[in-house]
Design an enzyme around this catalytic site. Structure first.
Site, short mmCIF file in Angstrom:
data_model
loop_
_atom_site.label_atom_id
_atom_site.label_comp_id
_atom_site.label_asym_id
_atom_site.label_seq_id
_atom_site.Cartn_x
_atom_site.Cartn_y
_atom_site.Cartn_z
N ASN A 10 0.87 -1.13 -0.08
CA ASN A 10 0.03 0.18 0.13
C ASN A 10 0.65 1.24 -0.08
OD1 ASN A 10 -2.76 -1.31 0.18
ND2 ASN A 10 -2.09 -2.06 2.22
N ASP A 11 1.98 1.36 0.75
CA ASP A 11 2.84 2.52 0.59
C ASP A 11 3.35 2.50 -0.85
OD1 ASP A 11 2.69 2.81 3.27
OD2 ASP A 11 4.73 1.98 3.84
N LEU A 12 3.88 1.58 -1.58
CA LEU A 12 4.24 1.32 -2.79
C LEU A 12 3.18 1.93 -3.67
CD1 LEU A 12 6.55 -1.57 -2.75
CD2 LEU A 12 7.19 0.84 -2.50
#
Length: 408
Positions: free
Chosen positions: A179-181
């Protein structure tokens, strides 16, 4: 004697950067952790001028130190300034930087930027062309908007952990901060859209996404199975949720991935495996039937594939046009000839490490060759030169330093 070669190399890298698609754009980088820096990394690698703004005494949560593997991978191709945004003079200096910026990127909690008075409304009043980009845990509005969020929390709330891993083993996180990426990638895309619009309107725009929005988006067909048919997907381990055979199978030396679920590929696979009799089984004639009887299908295939080593099967299946591949550990990934051909590793100069390997941008644009123009900036390394470029005089800068508003 001075090392002229090092300065010549740096000048050459800067010159190369001036020809990249995003050259000429100035970005104020207020990001931390991973999601925001992922977005900024795209802009940095493709030529934008990045000014990383950090508070006095800053340390990043990733990698344990500025020379950690995360920090070096995320923060190449930037200059750095230390600026105390809580101090009136620091705030005023930031506003001056924002007047000539094209983009501001941040991933603070929603309320923090308003408390610091560096939100979009404040900055756009001074620079109407500014594109202001935000990532949060759960969105800029709504009941969860003030919560802090990290990748694994979004994996859980967004359903991913209930469809990852083997059935009956309980929730399982994905092995990367997906999700960060994804949020970082999506925010970079939103910035590009806003830049294109600005070419037509002359005005900037506020763009945002969140870890939760990224995760729900990434559910993709698993989400539409529910939205259209009410199907709540569960864990399927290494098997595809609805297509069979598609998954991991043993060989004589190591497991391999095989994808042969379509009618044509299934027929070819049976012939390559020497098991044309499977084509006559009524219950295996359709993908729905094979998926319903998946355990028997997989067991039958495994009995065949384990008789030969992985390279044998990969060669035979590839020749027959059946998608397949080895299951590599990280070392094997970077030893793979195709990965090496693609040049997926960059070496960056580093003050204490000398050279550090990082992952190159996965984007390719014909006629452009991105690369490392700068290493990772030291804490506040470029504070004086950045403020001088913004129009502050030597005395003003000295006063800010004396009052510990800037550092480096």
């Amino acid at each position: 004697m001075p090392d002229d070669s090092r300065h010549s190399s740096a000048a050459s890298a800067e010159a190369a950067g001036s020809a990249l698609p995003l050259a000429g754009l100035r970005v104020l980088d207020l990001t931390l952790a991973r999601a925001g820096p992922t977005c900024v990394r795209h802009l940095a690698d493709w030529g934008a001028e990045i000014i990383r703004v950090e508070p006095p005494g800053a340390s990043d949560a990733l990698g344990g130190a500025r020379d950690g593997f995360d920090f070096t991978n995320l923060h190449r191709n930037k200059r750095g300034i230390v600026l105390d945004l809580k101090h009136p003079d620091g705030h005023a200096a930031f506003l001056k930087l924002a007047e000539t910026a094209d983009i501001v990127v941040e991933n603070m909690r929603m309320q923090v930027k308003h408390r610091l008075k560096i939100d979009y409304d404040t900055l756009s009043a001074r620079n109407p062309r500014l594109i202001y980009a935000s990532i949060s845990g759960f969105g800029q509005t709504g009941p969860y908007s003030t919560r802090g969020g990290v990748d694994q929390i979004a994996q859980g709330m967004g359903g991913l952990m209930t469809i990852t891993g083997e059935k009956g083993r309980g929730p399982m996180r994905v092995g990367i901060p997906i999700n960060d990426l994804t949020a970082g990638n999506l925010l970079a895309l939103a910035i590009m859209m806003a830049l294109y619009e600005r070419e037509k309107t002359g005005r900037g725009r506020y763009v945002s996404t969140s870890l939760l929005e990224a995760q729900v988006f990434m559910l993709d067909f698993q989400a539409t199975r529910f939205l259209q048919k009410g199907e709540v997907a569960g864990q399927a381990g290494n098997d595809h949720p609805v297509n069979t055979p598609m998954g991991v199978f043993p060989s004589a030396d190591k497991p391999i991935n095989i994808a042969a679920s379509s009618p044509k590929l299934w027929e070819v696979f049976c012939r390559v495996a020497g098991r044309e009799d499977w084509l006559t089984k009524p219950e295996w004639k359709t993908v729905e039937g094979r998926t319903k009887d998946r355990s028997a299908v997989n067991a039958a295939i495994a009995e065949v594939t384990r008789q030969q080593p992985s390279e044998y099967w990969i060669l035979k299946l590839e020749e027959a046009g059946i998608p397949c591949g080895p299951i590599n550990d990280i070392r094997e990934v970077f030893e793979d000839p195709q990965v090496q051909h693609l040049g997926m590793v960059w070496q960056i100069p580093h003050e204490t490490l000398g050279q550090a390997g990082v992952v190159r941008t996965p984007i390719n644009i014909q006629g452009h060759t991105p690369g490392i123009r700068r290493g990772v900036p030291g804490l506040g390394e470029h504070s004086d030169e950045i403020l001088a470029e913004a129009g502050l005089g030597a005395e003003e800068i000295a006063k800010l330093r004396a009052n510990k508003v800037i550092g480096g």
